[in-house]
Design a protein around this motif. Sequence first.
Motif, PDB file in Angstrom:
ATOM      1  N   MET A 107       0.836  -1.196   0.000  1.00 11.36           N
ATOM      2  CA  MET A 107       0.000   0.000   0.000  1.00 11.36           C
ATOM      3  C   MET A 107       0.880   1.259   0.000  1.00 11.36           C
ATOM      4  SD  MET A 107      -2.841  -1.403  -0.290  1.00 11.36           S
ATOM      5  CE  MET A 107      -3.892   0.024  -0.195  1.00 11.36           C
ATOM      6  N   PRO A 108       0.470   2.273  -0.755  1.00  5.21           N
ATOM      7  CA  PRO A 108       1.306   3.455  -0.930  1.00  5.21           C
ATOM      8  C   PRO A 108       1.055   4.567   0.078  1.00  5.21           C
ATOM      9  CG  PRO A 108      -0.560   3.596  -2.383  1.00  5.21           C
ATOM     10  CD  PRO A 108      -0.685   2.278  -1.647  1.00  5.21           C
ATOM     11  N   ASN A 109       0.207   4.352   1.061  1.00  6.21           N
ATOM     12  CA  ASN A 109      -0.202   5.429   1.967  1.00  6.21           C
ATOM     13  C   ASN A 109       0.773   5.606   3.131  1.00  6.21           C
ATOM     14  OD1 ASN A 109      -1.079   2.921   2.838  1.00  6.21           O
ATOM     15  ND2 ASN A 109      -2.804   3.744   3.963  1.00  6.21           N
ATOM     16  N   LEU A 110       2.026   5.848   2.779  1.00  9.45           N
ATOM     17  CA  LEU A 110       3.064   6.119   3.775  1.00  9.45           C
ATOM     18  C   LEU A 110       3.142   7.614   4.030  1.00  9.45           C
ATOM     19  CD1 LEU A 110       5.823   3.825   2.239  1.00  9.45           C
ATOM     20  CD2 LEU A 110       4.239   3.273   4.078  1.00  9.45           C
ATOM     21  N   THR A 148       3.821   8.390  -4.516  1.00 12.46           N
ATOM     22  CA  THR A 148       3.005   9.000  -5.570  1.00 12.46           C
ATOM     23  C   THR A 148       3.655   8.939  -6.945  1.00 12.46           C
ATOM     24  OG1 THR A 148       3.949  11.164  -5.077  1.00 12.46           O
ATOM     25  CG2 THR A 148       1.871  10.599  -3.978  1.00 12.46           C
ATOM     26  N   THR A 149       4.878   8.427  -7.035  1.00 11.30           N
ATOM     27  CA  THR A 149       5.549   8.341  -8.332  1.00 11.30           C
ATOM     28  C   THR A 149       6.111   6.939  -8.536  1.00 11.30           C
ATOM     29  OG1 THR A 149       7.723   8.987  -7.511  1.00 11.30           O
ATOM     30  CG2 THR A 149       6.242  10.779  -8.217  1.00 11.30           C
ATOM     31  N   THR A 150       6.320   6.614  -9.792  1.00 12.78           N
ATOM     32  CA  THR A 150       6.914   5.327 -10.124  1.00 12.78           C
ATOM     33  C   THR A 150       8.314   5.224  -9.536  1.00 12.78           C
ATOM     34  OG1 THR A 150       5.607   5.274 -12.138  1.00 12.78           O
ATOM     35  CG2 THR A 150       7.491   3.787 -12.038  1.00 12.78           C
ATOM     36  N   ALA A 151       9.064   6.287  -9.607  1.00 10.32           N
ATOM     37  CA  ALA A 151      10.422   6.288  -9.054  1.00 10.32           C
ATOM     38  C   ALA A 151      10.402   5.995  -7.555  1.00 10.32           C
ATOM     39  CB  ALA A 151      11.109   7.621  -9.336  1.00 10.32           C
ATOM     40  N   ALA A 152       9.478   6.589  -6.836  1.00 13.15           N
ATOM     41  CA  ALA A 152       9.376   6.346  -5.393  1.00 13.15           C
ATOM     42  C   ALA A 152       8.956   4.910  -5.117  1.00 13.15           C
ATOM     43  CB  ALA A 152       8.390   7.328  -4.760  1.00 13.15           C
ATOM     44  N   ALA A 153       8.054   4.361  -5.937  1.00 14.81           N
ATOM     45  CA  ALA A 153       7.625   2.977  -5.758  1.00 14.81           C
ATOM     46  C   ALA A 153       8.782   2.018  -6.006  1.00 14.81           C
ATOM     47  CB  ALA A 153       6.455   2.659  -6.694  1.00 14.81           C
ATOM     48  N   PRO A 186       7.166  -8.083  -3.927  1.00 14.47           N
ATOM     49  CA  PRO A 186       6.302  -6.978  -3.521  1.00 14.47           C
ATOM     50  C   PRO A 186       5.584  -6.416  -4.750  1.00 14.47           C
ATOM     51  CG  PRO A 186       8.588  -6.266  -3.535  1.00 14.47           C
ATOM     52  CD  PRO A 186       8.576  -7.710  -3.905  1.00 14.47           C
ATOM     53  N   LEU A 187       4.269  -6.323  -4.681  1.00 15.10           N
ATOM     54  CA  LEU A 187       3.460  -5.786  -5.775  1.00 15.10           C
ATOM     55  C   LEU A 187       3.165  -4.323  -5.451  1.00 15.10           C
ATOM     56  CD1 LEU A 187       1.038  -8.829  -6.086  1.00 15.10           C
ATOM     57  CD2 LEU A 187       3.113  -8.373  -7.414  1.00 15.10           C
ATOM     58  N   MET A 188       3.831  -3.436  -6.152  1.00 15.46           N
ATOM     59  CA  MET A 188       3.808  -2.022  -5.817  1.00 15.46           C
ATOM     60  C   MET A 188       2.575  -1.313  -6.376  1.00 15.46           C
ATOM     61  SD  MET A 188       6.511  -2.343  -4.144  1.00 15.46           S
ATOM     62  CE  MET A 188       6.649  -0.682  -3.511  1.00 15.46           C
ATOM     63  N   THR A 189       2.131  -0.289  -5.657  1.00 13.40           N
ATOM     64  CA  THR A 189       1.006   0.539  -6.071  1.00 13.40           C
ATOM     65  C   THR A 189       1.387   2.010  -5.890  1.00 13.40           C
ATOM     66  OG1 THR A 189       0.029   0.515  -3.858  1.00 13.40           O
ATOM     67  CG2 THR A 189      -0.684  -1.207  -5.400  1.00 13.40           C
ATOM     68  N   LEU A 190       0.613   2.889  -6.499  1.00 16.74           N
ATOM     69  CA  LEU A 190       0.805   4.325  -6.331  1.00 16.74           C
ATOM     70  C   LEU A 190      -0.372   4.918  -5.573  1.00 16.74           C
ATOM     71  CD1 LEU A 190       1.966   5.606  -9.847  1.00 16.74           C
ATOM     72  CD2 LEU A 190       3.385   4.987  -7.888  1.00 16.74           C
ATOM     73  N   TYR A 191      -0.097   5.962  -4.829  1.00 22.74           N
ATOM     74  CA  TYR A 191      -1.131   6.752  -4.171  1.00 22.74           C
ATOM     75  C   TYR A 191      -1.558   7.806  -5.182  1.00 22.74           C
ATOM     76  CZ  TYR A 191      -3.387   9.392  -0.415  1.00 22.74           C
ATOM     77  OH  TYR A 191      -4.294  10.019   0.397  1.00 22.74           O
ATOM     78  N   LEU A 192      -2.764   7.694  -5.704  1.00 27.17           N
ATOM     79  CA  LEU A 192      -3.235   8.612  -6.727  1.00 27.17           C
ATOM     80  C   LEU A 192      -3.807   9.874  -6.092  1.00 27.17           C
ATOM     81  CD1 LEU A 192      -4.990   6.053  -9.092  1.00 27.17           C
ATOM     82  CD2 LEU A 192      -2.643   6.919  -9.203  1.00 27.17           C
TER      83      LEU A 192
END
Length: 66
Positions: free
Chosen positions: A16-19, A24-29, A48-54
């Motif tokens: 989950m991206p809610n850190l 919020t970016t592919t680079a950060a993921a 790990p299956l990465m997601t983005l916070y939209l």
Amino acid sequence: MHWFYIAKHFGRAIVMPNLKPPITTTAAALAYRESILKALPKDSSFTPLMTLYLTDMTSRDEIKCA
């Protein structure tokens, strides 16, 4: 997050991206993915299956990149 313990029981997990700050970016993921993989034993097959916070500021290009 203690990824080592999750990887012992599961082959993959949706990350989950809610850190703070959110992912919020592919680079950060990708950077977060690398930090997760570094925390695991060398012989781990965990994925790990990465997601983005939209957000309202997330561009179409960023979504396509992800």
